[in-house]
Design a protein around this motif. Structure first.
Motif, mmCIF file in Angstrom:
data_model
loop_
_atom_site.group_PDB
_atom_site.id
_atom_site.type_symbol
_atom_site.label_atom_id
_atom_site.label_comp_id
_atom_site.label_asym_id
_atom_site.label_seq_id
_atom_site.Cartn_x
_atom_site.Cartn_y
_atom_site.Cartn_z
ATOM 1 N N ILE A 75 -6.032 -39.287 -14.719
ATOM 2 C CA ILE A 75 -4.881 -40.142 -15.613
ATOM 3 C C ILE A 75 -6.143 -39.866 -16.964
ATOM 4 C CG2 ILE A 75 -4.689 -42.414 -16.124
ATOM 5 C CD1 ILE A 75 -5.026 -42.283 -12.351
ATOM 6 N N TRP A 76 -7.171 -40.413 -17.041
ATOM 7 C CA TRP A 76 -7.950 -40.732 -18.475
ATOM 8 C C TRP A 76 -7.157 -39.534 -19.223
ATOM 9 C CZ3 TRP A 76 -9.117 -43.447 -22.066
ATOM 10 C CH2 TRP A 76 -9.758 -44.066 -22.327
ATOM 11 N N ARG A 77 -7.733 -38.117 -19.275
ATOM 12 C CA ARG A 77 -7.305 -36.917 -19.722
ATOM 13 C C ARG A 77 -5.416 -36.956 -20.273
ATOM 14 N NH1 ARG A 77 -10.358 -31.818 -19.299
ATOM 15 N NH2 ARG A 77 -11.802 -32.475 -17.115
ATOM 16 N N SER A 78 -4.836 -37.176 -19.696
ATOM 17 C CA SER A 78 -3.292 -37.418 -19.954
ATOM 18 C C SER A 78 -3.190 -38.606 -20.451
ATOM 19 C CB SER A 78 -2.249 -37.845 -18.400
ATOM 20 O OG SER A 78 -3.044 -37.010 -17.547
ATOM 21 N N PHE A 79 -3.754 -39.791 -20.940
ATOM 22 C CA PHE A 79 -3.918 -41.022 -22.159
ATOM 23 C C PHE A 79 -4.444 -40.153 -23.410
ATOM 24 C CE2 PHE A 79 -3.907 -44.365 -19.677
ATOM 25 C CZ PHE A 79 -2.796 -44.592 -18.780
ATOM 26 N N LEU A 80 -5.187 -39.329 -23.044
ATOM 27 C CA LEU A 80 -6.334 -39.092 -24.182
ATOM 28 C C LEU A 80 -5.383 -38.382 -24.405
ATOM 29 C CD1 LEU A 80 -9.855 -38.841 -23.555
ATOM 30 C CD2 LEU A 80 -8.438 -40.409 -25.032
ATOM 31 N N ALA A 81 -4.281 -37.094 -23.761
ATOM 32 C CA ALA A 81 -3.476 -36.137 -24.308
ATOM 33 C C ALA A 81 -2.375 -36.915 -25.334
ATOM 34 C CB ALA A 81 -2.574 -35.298 -23.223
ATOM 35 N N GLY A 82 -1.937 -38.998 -25.032
ATOM 36 C CA GLY A 82 -1.037 -39.070 -26.026
ATOM 37 C C GLY A 82 -1.334 -39.572 -27.565
ATOM 38 N N VAL A 120 -5.391 -52.526 -15.612
ATOM 39 C CA VAL A 120 -5.549 -51.015 -16.175
ATOM 40 C C VAL A 120 -6.853 -51.427 -17.063
ATOM 41 C CG1 VAL A 120 -2.874 -50.731 -16.960
ATOM 42 C CG2 VAL A 120 -4.778 -49.186 -15.621
ATOM 43 N N SER A 121 -6.011 -51.468 -18.012
ATOM 44 C CA SER A 121 -6.737 -51.579 -19.627
ATOM 45 C C SER A 121 -8.013 -52.626 -19.332
ATOM 46 C CB SER A 121 -5.747 -52.641 -20.061
ATOM 47 O OG SER A 121 -4.889 -52.011 -20.628
ATOM 48 N N ARG A 122 -8.416 -53.034 -18.206
ATOM 49 C CA ARG A 122 -9.400 -53.917 -18.130
ATOM 50 C C ARG A 122 -10.815 -53.404 -17.242
ATOM 51 N NH1 ARG A 122 -9.239 -59.344 -16.078
ATOM 52 N NH2 ARG A 122 -7.955 -58.140 -13.811
ATOM 53 N N VAL A 123 -10.460 -51.592 -16.023
ATOM 54 C CA VAL A 123 -10.738 -50.394 -15.570
ATOM 55 C C VAL A 123 -10.892 -49.229 -16.732
ATOM 56 C CG1 VAL A 123 -10.606 -48.984 -13.634
ATOM 57 C CG2 VAL A 123 -9.493 -51.140 -13.711
ATOM 58 N N LEU A 124 -9.865 -48.946 -17.361
ATOM 59 C CA LEU A 124 -10.005 -47.948 -17.777
ATOM 60 C C LEU A 124 -11.458 -47.934 -19.343
ATOM 61 C CD1 LEU A 124 -6.333 -46.365 -17.862
ATOM 62 C CD2 LEU A 124 -8.500 -45.451 -17.336
ATOM 63 N N LYS A 125 -11.114 -49.118 -19.653
ATOM 64 C CA LYS A 125 -12.133 -49.669 -21.075
ATOM 65 C C LYS A 125 -13.355 -49.190 -20.662
ATOM 66 C CE LYS A 125 -12.758 -52.729 -24.919
ATOM 67 N NZ LYS A 125 -13.740 -51.891 -25.944
#
Length: 150
Positions: free
Chosen positions: A55-62, A29-34
């Protein structure tokens, strides 16, 4: 379930997922999102971008909660920017008071160290405000190790 502040709890869990992106960069998941959202930077400097997933919007919220609760442990200083990253050992205020110089905004902490791996006091006096110098000198370095988040 008994959660009083469900939104805050959710943000804390999202911050934990952001932490996993940082400390487990080799996970799938780290490699795909990066590769998709922050190929040339790190998670803390990543932006929303074009057409982000839920998912990306949610990660950025934290991300801001994560940033407030973390600090950098200095090793050789090669992986830590001088400005914009909380790396001082001062728990109350781990960031610098000195304003960033445009010419040095991408400079690394390693440039503040002598060849022996200790703080170069002459460089510190040339660059930083007087109240930052004792805080920098109180920050331990371990030149035999790499920088890491904790």
């Amino acid at each position: 379930m008994g959660f009083k502040k469900l939104r805050e709890f959710n943000l804390a869990l999202l911050a934990k997922q952001g932490w996993r992106l940082m400390v487990c960069p080799d996970s799938l998941v780290s490699r795909v999102l990066k590769a998709k959202y922050f190929p040339s930077t790190n998670f803390l400097e990543a932006a929303l971008g074009n057409n982000p997933s839920y998912i990306w919007r949610s990660f950025l919220a934290g991300k801001e909660i994560l940033r407030e609760g973390m600090a950098k442990r200095l090793g050789d200083g090669n992986d830590t920017l001088i400005w914009g990253v909380p790396w001082l050992a001062d728990k109350a205020n781990p960031t610098l008071h000195t304003h960033v110089f445009e010419q040095l905004k991408e400079a690394k902490v390693a440039g503040l160290l002598s060849e022996a791996g200790t703080w170069d006091v002459d460089i510190l006096r040339d660059i930083f405000e007087p109240d930052d110098i004792p805080r920098i000198l109180a920050t331990p370095v371990s030149p035999d190790f790499r920088d890491e988040w904790f």
